[in-house]
Design an enzyme around this catalytic site. Structure first.
Site, short mmCIF file in Angstrom:
data_model
loop_
_atom_site.label_atom_id
_atom_site.label_comp_id
_atom_site.label_asym_id
_atom_site.label_seq_id
_atom_site.Cartn_x
_atom_site.Cartn_y
_atom_site.Cartn_z
N ARG A 1 66.47 88.83 52.77
CA ARG A 1 65.79 87.72 53.16
C ARG A 1 65.26 87.04 51.68
O ARG A 1 64.27 86.54 51.54
CB ARG A 1 64.66 88.53 53.61
CG ARG A 1 64.83 89.11 54.89
CD ARG A 1 63.56 89.35 55.62
NE ARG A 1 63.80 89.79 57.10
CZ ARG A 1 64.43 91.26 57.40
NH1 ARG A 1 64.67 92.14 56.59
NH2 ARG A 1 64.48 91.52 58.88
N LYS B 1 69.20 72.52 48.52
CA LYS B 1 69.77 72.31 49.54
C LYS B 1 71.09 73.32 49.84
O LYS B 1 71.82 73.06 48.79
CB LYS B 1 70.17 70.89 49.94
CG LYS B 1 69.05 70.11 50.57
CD LYS B 1 69.70 68.70 50.96
CE LYS B 1 68.87 67.79 51.72
NZ LYS B 1 69.52 66.63 52.27
N GLU C 1 78.03 59.38 43.87
CA GLU C 1 76.67 59.94 43.83
C GLU C 1 75.93 59.25 42.70
O GLU C 1 74.71 59.09 42.93
CB GLU C 1 76.58 61.58 43.68
CG GLU C 1 77.26 62.31 45.04
CD GLU C 1 76.14 62.11 46.27
OE1 GLU C 1 75.04 61.37 46.39
OE2 GLU C 1 76.49 62.88 47.14
N LYS D 1 66.96 62.53 40.75
CA LYS D 1 66.54 63.58 41.99
C LYS D 1 65.50 64.42 41.70
O LYS D 1 64.92 64.75 42.84
CB LYS D 1 68.10 64.50 42.08
CG LYS D 1 67.99 65.05 43.50
CD LYS D 1 69.43 65.65 43.95
CE LYS D 1 69.39 66.45 45.06
NZ LYS D 1 70.67 66.91 45.73
N GLU E 1 62.46 67.32 52.52
CA GLU E 1 62.98 66.24 53.21
C GLU E 1 62.12 65.79 54.45
O GLU E 1 62.81 65.52 55.37
CB GLU E 1 64.44 66.35 53.78
CG GLU E 1 65.06 65.00 53.65
CD GLU E 1 66.66 65.31 53.82
OE1 GLU E 1 67.20 65.39 53.02
OE2 GLU E 1 67.10 65.30 55.09
N ARG F 1 62.17 62.19 50.41
CA ARG F 1 63.61 62.68 49.85
C ARG F 1 64.90 62.26 50.90
O ARG F 1 66.13 62.11 50.13
CB ARG F 1 63.70 64.13 49.92
CG ARG F 1 64.89 64.92 49.62
CD ARG F 1 64.67 66.57 49.41
NE ARG F 1 65.91 66.95 48.89
CZ ARG F 1 66.27 68.00 48.40
NH1 ARG F 1 65.14 69.07 48.29
NH2 ARG F 1 67.39 68.58 47.82
N ASN G 1 69.92 60.46 50.91
CA ASN G 1 71.34 60.40 51.92
C ASN G 1 71.71 58.94 52.00
O ASN G 1 72.35 58.59 52.97
CB ASN G 1 70.69 61.03 53.32
CG ASN G 1 70.38 62.40 53.25
OD1 ASN G 1 71.17 63.12 52.77
ND2 ASN G 1 69.37 62.87 53.43
N HIS H 1 75.08 58.63 53.30
CA HIS H 1 75.50 60.00 53.97
C HIS H 1 75.72 60.14 55.33
O HIS H 1 76.89 60.93 55.92
CB HIS H 1 74.56 61.02 53.21
CG HIS H 1 74.84 61.20 51.89
ND1 HIS H 1 74.61 60.48 50.97
CD2 HIS H 1 75.08 62.52 51.29
CE1 HIS H 1 74.88 60.84 49.83
NE2 HIS H 1 74.96 62.45 49.91
N HIS I 1 79.18 61.34 56.24
CA HIS I 1 79.45 62.71 57.06
C HIS I 1 80.22 62.71 58.26
O HIS I 1 80.80 63.58 58.50
CB HIS I 1 77.97 63.40 57.39
CG HIS I 1 77.26 63.94 56.19
ND1 HIS I 1 75.96 64.18 56.23
CD2 HIS I 1 77.67 64.28 54.65
CE1 HIS I 1 75.60 64.62 54.94
NE2 HIS I 1 76.58 64.55 54.13
N HIS J 1 83.76 64.58 49.58
CA HIS J 1 82.31 63.88 50.00
C HIS J 1 82.05 62.68 49.32
O HIS J 1 81.69 61.95 50.04
CB HIS J 1 81.70 65.08 49.43
CG HIS J 1 80.01 64.77 49.88
ND1 HIS J 1 79.44 64.46 51.04
CD2 HIS J 1 79.09 64.41 48.80
CE1 HIS J 1 78.28 64.18 50.95
NE2 HIS J 1 77.95 64.14 49.79
#
Length: 379
Positions: free
Chosen positions: A122, A144, A186, A228, A238, A242, A246, A249, A253, A266
């Site tokens: 955990r 992330k 990026e 960032k 997000e 935030r 993306n 993206h 993606h 990517h």
């Protein structure tokens, strides 16, 4: 060791430093204060291990009990199956809640290690040591973590912050040219979404970045991490601003998922996505066609693809875009540009317009072209 900059991602009691400099992998001093016990598990891959694993272990052992997990290299291995190999190693070595995981590698290793840290017993501590330009300026910062699913990228994961990020710019000396360009995508993104002056600097200095000028790269990495960190500090999970990170993206993606994870890098997919999102912004009257051309030209200058895959149609994009994490209702939410240097989360583009932009978009690039580029430049 040459420590050039230390930034801080401000999250109150969970704030952490981002160290940037040359030769940092050879310094134990930066890491020791972020390791709370004698147990350390380093997660890396088959490409990075021969280059940097022994250097890192030598800075920690024998005072610290160091175990390692070496995974196959590539986006196609960013799955629950290979995540289990990290859990197997942790359990087989009887690692407790005081263990610190260290991610040594690119974005795939960082995301998987972070997710393992978030979920093992955990939650245990972890440290990011990104070795690719893309992971240094993006995935290692902000917490992330996750793995891919065949129906969508990064759909299984958690927000979980590292104890520190150690960016050794000297690691970029062994980075293939194709991977360098993927990282530049990026970096271009940050200029496009929140800093027009930085975008202009990139237009003027792209040749220096491609030539791996260390001063230019360090400045670009520092600026990207600053941008960032500022956004993440305002919106860690997000729920709002935030999402602008993306930009490109949602389209990107879709390309990665449709073509097969790892066939397009990517950053390559994001570059095409940024061009498509900019084109859509122009169609909606948000930015001038000249600004869209600037984004396309800068991506081309960075040796990135700017056209959608030849065998990918509008219906293929829509299939994956409808399961994007940003979507709240049935509509597709996109990051668009109000101007070059300012992004906005938008629901304005209906599916018909998105399909029109995709269908009208040129389709000159192919997987074969990208593989040829990789063969020319890989180490």
């Amino acid at each position: 060791m040459s420590l050039k900059d230390t930034l801080t991602l401000d999250l109150g009691s969970r704030s952490y430093p981002i160290y940037i400099g040359s030769g940092l992998l050879g310094s134990s001093g930066l890491l020791e204060k972020h390791i709370q016990s004698q147990q350390v598990m380093i997660v890396t891959n088959e490409t990075i291990a021969p280059l940097y694993l022994d250097i890192l272990i030598s800075q920690l052992a024998p005072a610290i009990d160091v175990k390692t997990v070496v995974l196959p290299d590539g986006e196609s291995f960013k799955t629950l199956e290979y995540l289990n190999k990290i859990y197997d190693a942790l359990l087989e070595n009887r690692c407790n809640r005081q263990v610190t995981l260290i991610a040594l590698g690119g974005g795939v290793i960082g995301d998987m290690t972070g997710f393992a840290a978030a979920s093992y017993q955990r939650g245990v501590n972890f440290i990011q040591i990104p070795t690719t330009l893309l992971s240094q300026v993006d995935s290692s910062v902000g917490g992330k973590t996750g793995v891919n699913h065949r129906l969508g990228k990064n759909m299984i994961g958690a927000f979980y912050q590292p104890k520190c990020v150690l960016i050794d710019t000297s690691a970029l000396s062994t980075l293939p040219d194709r991977e360098l360009s993927a990282g530049l995508a990026e970096i271009i993104k940050y200029g496009a979404i929140c800093d027009g002056e930085f975008f202009q600097w990139l237009e003027q200095n792209m040749n220096s970045l491609l030539a791996r000028n260390i001063d230019a790269l360090t400045y670009a990495i520092k600026t990207s991490c600053e941008k960032k960190a500022q956004v993440v500090a305002k919106d860690e999970k997000e729920s709002g601003v935030r999402a602008i990170l993306n930009f490109g993206h949602t389209f990107g993606h879709a390309i990665e998922a449709h073509m097969g994870y790892g066939k397009w890098l990517h950053g390559e997919a994001v570059a095409v996505g940024m061009c498509m999102a900019a084109e859509l912004s122009t169609k909606l009257g948000m930015i001038a066609a000249e600004e869209t051309s600037q984004i396309r030209s800068l991506c081309e200058k960075a040796n990135l693809p700017v056209d959608r895959p030849a065998d990918m149609q509008a219906k293929d994009f829509i299939k994956y875009m409808k399961v994007d994490k940003k979507n709240i209702t049935d509509s597709i939410r996109l990051i668009l540009l109000k101007r070059l240097g300012e992004a906005v989360v938008s629901d304005e583009a209906n599916e018909a317009l998105i399909r029109e932009v995709i269908s009208d978009y040129s389709e000159a690039v192919s997987y074969t072209h990208l593989r040829a580029h990789e063969t020319r430049h890989d180490l």
